[in-house]
Write an enzyme that holds these catalytic residues in place. Sequence first.
Site, PDB file in Angstrom:
ATOM      1  CD  GLU A  53      -2.846   1.217   2.743  1.00 52.98           C
ATOM      2  OE1 GLU A  53      -3.689   1.674   2.502  1.00 52.98           O
ATOM      3  OE2 GLU A  53      -2.135   0.425   3.593  1.00 52.98           O
ATOM      4  CE  LYS A 127      -7.783   1.236   3.608  1.00 57.80           C
ATOM      5  NZ  LYS A 127      -6.389   1.493   3.766  1.00 57.80           N
ATOM      6  CB  CYS A 165      -5.181  -1.609   4.270  1.00 61.29           C
ATOM      7  SG  CYS A 165      -4.092  -1.710   5.669  1.00 61.29           S
TER       8      CYS A 165
END
Length: 298
Positions: A53, A127, A165
Site C-alpha cells: 500500500e 479503497k 488494507c
Amino acid sequence: MARMVRCGLIQAQCEWSPEKFSLVQIKEKMIAKHEKLIAAAAKSKVQILGLQELFYGPYFCAEQNIRWYELTERVPEGPTTKLMQKIAAKHRMVIVVPVYEEQMPGLYFNTAAVIDADGRYLGKYRKHHIPHVHPGFWEKFYFTPGDLGYSVFETKYARIGVYICYDRHFPEGARILGLNGAEIVFNPSATVAGLSEYLWELEQPAHAVANGYFVGAINRVGKEKPWNIGEFYGKSYFCNPRGKIIAQASRDKDEVVVADLDLDMIEEVRRVWQFFRDRRPETYGPLTAQTGQAAAAD
C-alpha cells in the site's frame, strides 16, 4: 495439466524520514528500491506481482498534514503508472501498483492500478473502507471512499481482484470479488504489530476459504520516523482456497515472496464447499439498511 501461475509480493521498509529528506527524494528512493526488487521478482520468473500500500513513500497517514497531498498522481496518466507499464512490459509481468491518486485537486483516493503483462493499463481499484483508528491511521484526512466497485481484472495469467488494507476487515467486498470471478485477490497493506498482528493470519485465510480463491496479503516492514505508531511487521504471505498459508516472508526484511499457485484448486475446493450455491441473498437485506432501521427491525 495443472494451471500454475507464479506470483510474488514485495514488502519493503521506507527508511528515509521526511525530517531529513524531501518528499520528492523519498519517492525517488522508494521507487528505485522497488525497481530492484521487481527485477529480483522477474529473475524468479514471477508472472503476477503485488506491491504494498502507498508503496512509493512512508505510511504518511500517521499524521494529518496537507504536505502529503504532494505525493498524489493521476491514474493512469501519472508518472508512476507510466513507469510501471514500461517495467511490466519489459518483464512480461502483471503488476498491482498502489498509489496516492488525485482525481482532481482536493479529491484523492487510495488506489491500486492494475497493469497487464504487455504493459497495458487494465484499470484501478479505489479503497472503499477508510479507517480513522488510533494510534495513527488517520486516513479520512487523506482519502475519499472508493467509488468504482469491486472490479476483477482479466490479466494474461489469471483473473485478479484488489482489496486494500482496512478493506480486509469487511467480508462483504471480499465476497463480491469472488462472485465477480476473482481467482487471486491481492491485499496491499500497511499495518503495525500492536494493532492488528493477531488478525493478520486469520481474516484473509477466512476470505480465501469463504470464497474459494487465493489471497496475497502484503505488509511493509520496520518503523518509520518521525512517527512512532509501531512496527510494520511484514509477514506478507500467500494462502490457498483452503486457507493454508503456502509462502510467507520474514518479519523485518525487504523481501520478495514467491509462490506457485495452482488455479485448478479453486474448482476442486468449490466442488466440495459450494458456498456460492448455498448463499441466501434474499435474507441479507439488513446488511444494506441504515443502522437505526436494522436495530428497529430487531
